[in-house]
Design an enzyme around this catalytic site. Structure first.
Site, PDB file in Angstrom:
ATOM      1  N   ASP A  92      41.332 -11.921  65.192  1.00  0.00           N
ATOM      2  CA  ASP A  92      42.212 -11.380  66.212  1.00  0.00           C
ATOM      3  C   ASP A  92      42.753 -10.042  65.721  1.00  0.00           C
ATOM      4  O   ASP A  92      42.504  -9.637  64.585  1.00  0.00           O
ATOM      5  CB  ASP A  92      43.331 -12.358  66.554  1.00  0.00           C
ATOM      6  CG  ASP A  92      44.275 -12.617  65.390  1.00  0.00           C
ATOM      7  OD1 ASP A  92      44.182 -11.904  64.371  1.00  0.00           O
ATOM      8  OD2 ASP A  92      45.101 -13.533  65.494  1.00  0.00           O
ATOM      9  N   ASP A 271      40.084 -21.023  71.127  1.00  0.00           N
ATOM     10  CA  ASP A 271      40.654 -21.275  69.809  1.00  0.00           C
ATOM     11  C   ASP A 271      42.070 -21.784  69.999  1.00  0.00           C
ATOM     12  O   ASP A 271      42.707 -21.494  71.015  1.00  0.00           O
ATOM     13  CB  ASP A 271      40.678 -20.000  68.962  1.00  0.00           C
ATOM     14  CG  ASP A 271      41.856 -19.111  69.322  1.00  0.00           C
ATOM     15  OD1 ASP A 271      42.837 -19.101  68.551  1.00  0.00           O
ATOM     16  OD2 ASP A 271      41.824 -18.444  70.372  1.00  0.00           O
TER      17      ASP A 271
END
Length: 376
Positions: A92, A271
């Site tokens: 991320d 996720d």
């Protein structure tokens, strides 16, 4: 990176596909275990490979940047070499951590100034800098730098934040496209749709990021406290706009029921920290429902944790033994529970994939949503 759709479901917008990266293939729909600081908590890489059958894991840009730091990761040869994971990795951008550090950060057009949660030191993340950091970490899929707005969020703030995220995306793409990976394999950049829970903003954002024509797209700013039905509404709205021939990644979602419902809306990648975080507190997700293993009812239940899953952990250990470990605060309890929950999540999306290919997804999904939402 390539994405090929193998099958679509006639009763929903679900699809089964294959994402191909330089570190291997990812069969979608897929759940990605979260390895925040370069490790999935309480789980060995061998267990990720063999017991859980993970195909891709996550790393966190913010945390890895602070510790162990880019110099160590670079000298190791990238995160794959550093942590010994040979399959794909996604990182991320740090945008969510910036969101969660509301009291210690300042957001400006240039980027974000924030204080480390470790030692209070000041740092700056810019779109260009975050691209460089993720180049050094070396993930196969890297995320654009964005601002994740809270819920609830005023319309004006959500709109201004969205436009800044789009401007930051342009800067991310410019930096990404004028640099190269450091370790001899390709990396892919995913933009992120924002816009809070406002349909017109989500439409603008989805159209804007689709215009950049990257290899995949993500949906952010959901699962931050809004009602589940609102999350589903925004997800469906965005999926109807994003290109069908590219993978769609819904960030930070969620419960087993959330995942099944969003697969039906056209999401390919998920996720969430929930399976491991809740495992450490004794919450188990199973094919028959949700178990709080601390409850006395499991004290003398010597049946397997979940015989439907197969695998060493789920058929070797009993509920009674796991309860004993968890209530005794034995570290092995957290490890077994974490492996089980992750294995269940991977089993669930694997079953969804089979049902999509077989043309039986929607009826199976409706039945499974009831089961996985039941507290046993």
């Amino acid at each position: 990176m390539d994405f090929n759709i193998q099958s679509t479901d006639k009763g929903s917008k679900a699809r089964a596909g294959i994402v191909t990266t330089d570190h291997g293939e990812i069969m979608t729909p897929i759940f990605m275990p979260v390895g925040t600081v370069g490790s999935v908590k309480a789980v060995h890489q061998r267990e990720l490979h063999e017991d859980i059958a993970a195909q891709i894991i996550l790393g966190n840009t913010y945390h890895l940047y602070l510790r162990p730091g880019l110099d160590i990761i670079s000298r190791a040869g990238g995160l794959h070499k550093f942590n010994g994971w040979t399959k794909p990795i996604l990182t991320d951008s740090g945008g969510y951590q910036v969101y969660s550090l509301a009291g210690t950060r300042k957001i400006k057009e240039e980027g974000v100034t924030f204080q480390s949660h470790i030692d209070g030191s000041k740092h700056v993340f810019t779109p260009e800098g975050v691209m460089d950091i993720q180049r050094t970490i070396g993930a196969d899929i890297i995320m654009a730098f964005d601002e994740c707005t809270p819920y609830p969020c005023e319309y004006k703030y959500a709109e201004e934040s969205m436009h800044m995220t789009h401007r930051w995306l342009k800067r991310c793409c410019d930096r990404f496209d004028t640099t190269e990976g450091q370790y001899g394999y390709n990396q892919t950049l995913f933009p992120i749709v924002q816009g809070s829970t406002y349909k017109d903003l989500r439409k603008q954002s989805a159209e804007a990021i689709a215009s950049f024509e990257r290899e995949g797209n993500a949906i952010g700013g959901l699962s931050v406290g809004e009602p589940a039905e609102m999350m589903y509404e925004m997800t469906e709205h965005v999926c109807d706009i994003l290109p069908t021939d590219k993978p769609r990644y819904l960030m930070g979602v969620g419960t087993p029921a959330n995942i099944l419902e969003c697969i039906a809306l056209g999401i390919d990648m998920f996720d969430c920290v929930m399976p491991t975080r809740n495992a450490r507190h004794g919450i188990l997700y199973t094919s028959e429902g949700i178990i709080n293993i601390k409850n006395k009812k499991w004290e003398d239940d010597f049946s397997p944790i979940d015989s439907n899953l197969g695998g060493y952990v789920d058929t070797f250990y009993s509920k009674a033994y796991l309860r004993h470990l968890v209530t005794s605060k034995e570290l092995l309890g957290a490890q077994i529970a974490s492996i089980h929950n992750l294995a269940f999540y991977l089993w669930l999306v694997g079953q969804a994939r089979e049902q999509i290919i077989n043309g039986t997804f929607i009826d199976w999904k409706n039945e499974m949503v009831k089961k996985v939402s039941t507290r046993l």
